[in-house]
Scaffold this active site. Structure first.
Site, PDB file in Angstrom:
ATOM      1  N   LYS A  52       0.899  -0.753   0.014  1.00 12.72           N
ATOM      2  CA  LYS A  52       0.264   0.396   0.008  1.00 12.72           C
ATOM      3  C   LYS A  52       1.067   1.051   0.315  1.00 12.72           C
ATOM      4  CE  LYS A  52      -4.192  -2.709   2.230  1.00 12.72           C
ATOM      5  NZ  LYS A  52      -4.345  -2.692   3.087  1.00 12.72           N
ATOM      6  N   GLN A  96      -4.594  -1.752   9.835  1.00  9.99           N
ATOM      7  CA  GLN A  96      -4.667  -2.869   9.056  1.00  9.99           C
ATOM      8  C   GLN A  96      -5.527  -4.099   9.930  1.00  9.99           C
ATOM      9  OE1 GLN A  96      -3.632  -3.188   5.849  1.00  9.99           O
ATOM     10  NE2 GLN A  96      -4.042  -5.560   5.855  1.00  9.99           N
ATOM     11  N   ASP A 119     -10.997   2.723   4.027  1.00 10.58           N
ATOM     12  CA  ASP A 119     -11.393   1.364   3.695  1.00 10.58           C
ATOM     13  C   ASP A 119     -13.134   1.121   4.096  1.00 10.58           C
ATOM     14  OD1 ASP A 119      -9.343  -0.119   3.962  1.00 10.58           O
ATOM     15  OD2 ASP A 119      -9.043  -0.595   6.238  1.00 10.58           O
TER      16      ASP A 119
END
Ligand code: GUN
Length: 281
Positions: A52, A96, A119
């Site tokens: 990422k 994460q 997200d």
């Protein structure tokens, strides 16, 4: 024999196109910034976070990775999230998953400001997605819709069968495919006669995290197969949830693992970060 959907090449093309848009934003004084928080030592997460960060750099998105030790407390993590919520230079925040066991995932996801939740995991964004409103949608299912469209695969009116009901993939996938006017069936570990249902699929999306969830006898000729799995076989080689070698003989389109869905997930995260930055300005 199926057309192999090349997610890697498609994501390169989309990132190239994104570069131009970001350069344009920079001229207007907007520099999108993503902060990724990684807690603990999960090796897969470390790889995902590195990818990422690298992709952000490639397209000109500023990114920062905050790494915290395995023994981090929930309170410590919440304090970092709150600081990022209040930092005006930060457009997107991504914590994460999975988190170490002493930290409650739900509490942390709810602490992220919905307008920085790239997200799309905050209940506000989940709700907006379920009523079909504009929101941050989770990156993996969004990437799948983009991929289907780029390959000219019709979605409206088709029977889309999703295997797996996770909050990250299965459920948001169902919402997105409904928005695209597919007829949607969601299957899961308690589904009776799974093969009978998967054989009805025009588009079959598999996200169970289990190898060989779908074998050739479970699909009809001409099906479009999207494999979200990321597993290792007995030789340690990466593989998905679908028996690729045999299913590809019956499918019209199929995604490989690796090089299918994975690269598209990152591309969509970058898109969400751009959107967040635009909204903040
Ligand atoms: N872990 C596996 N996939 C994801 C994802 O899309 N976002 C986050 N935050 N964690 C993940």
């Amino acid at each position: 024999m199926a057309t192999i959907i090349d997610g890697k090449m498609l994501s390169l093309k989309l990132k190239e196109e994104m570069k131009g848009r970001i350069a344009q934003m920079k001229e207007e004084g907007i520099v999108p910034k993503l902060v990724v928080v990684l807690v603990g030592n999960d090796s897969a997460s470390q790889v995902y976070v590195r990818n990422k960060h690298k992709s952000c750099g490639e397209v000109g998105i500023e990114s920062e990775v905050i790494t915290m030790p395995e023994e981090t407390t929930q309170q410590e993590l919440l304090e970092v999230v709150e600081r990022l919520n209040q930092d005006n230079s930060v457009d997107g925040i991504l914590v994460q998953l999975p988190l170490p066991k002493q930290i409650d995932e739900k509490t942390v996801l709810r602490a992220i400001r919905p307008d920085k939740d790239v997200d799309g995991f905050h209940p506000v964004n989940v709700g907006l997605l379920s009523i079909g409103d504009e929101c941050f949608a989770p990156a993996t299912p969004s990437g799948i819709v983009v991929m289907l469209k780029e390959y000219g695969i019709e979605i409206a009116g088709k029977h889309c069968v999703i295997v797996g009901r996770s909050n990250i993939v299965g459920k948001p996938m169902a919402a997105l495919m409904l928005k695209e006017n597919a007829t949607v069936t969601v299957c899961h570990s308690k589904t009776n006669n799974l093969a009978e249902i998967t054989r009805q699929a025009d588009i079959l999306i598999v996200a169970t995290g289990r190898r060989n969830t779908v074998t050739a006898d479970m699909v009809k000729e001409g099906v479009v197969v999207i494999d979200v799995g990321m597993n290792r076989n007995e030789l340690g080689k990466l593989c998905g949830d679908v028996d690729f070698e045999n299913v590809k003989e019956k499918a019209s389109f199929i995604t490989p693992v690796p090089g299918g869905v994975g690269p598209m997930t990152i591309t969509e995260l970058l898109e969400s970060t751009i959107l967040a930055a635009k909204r903040h300005h």
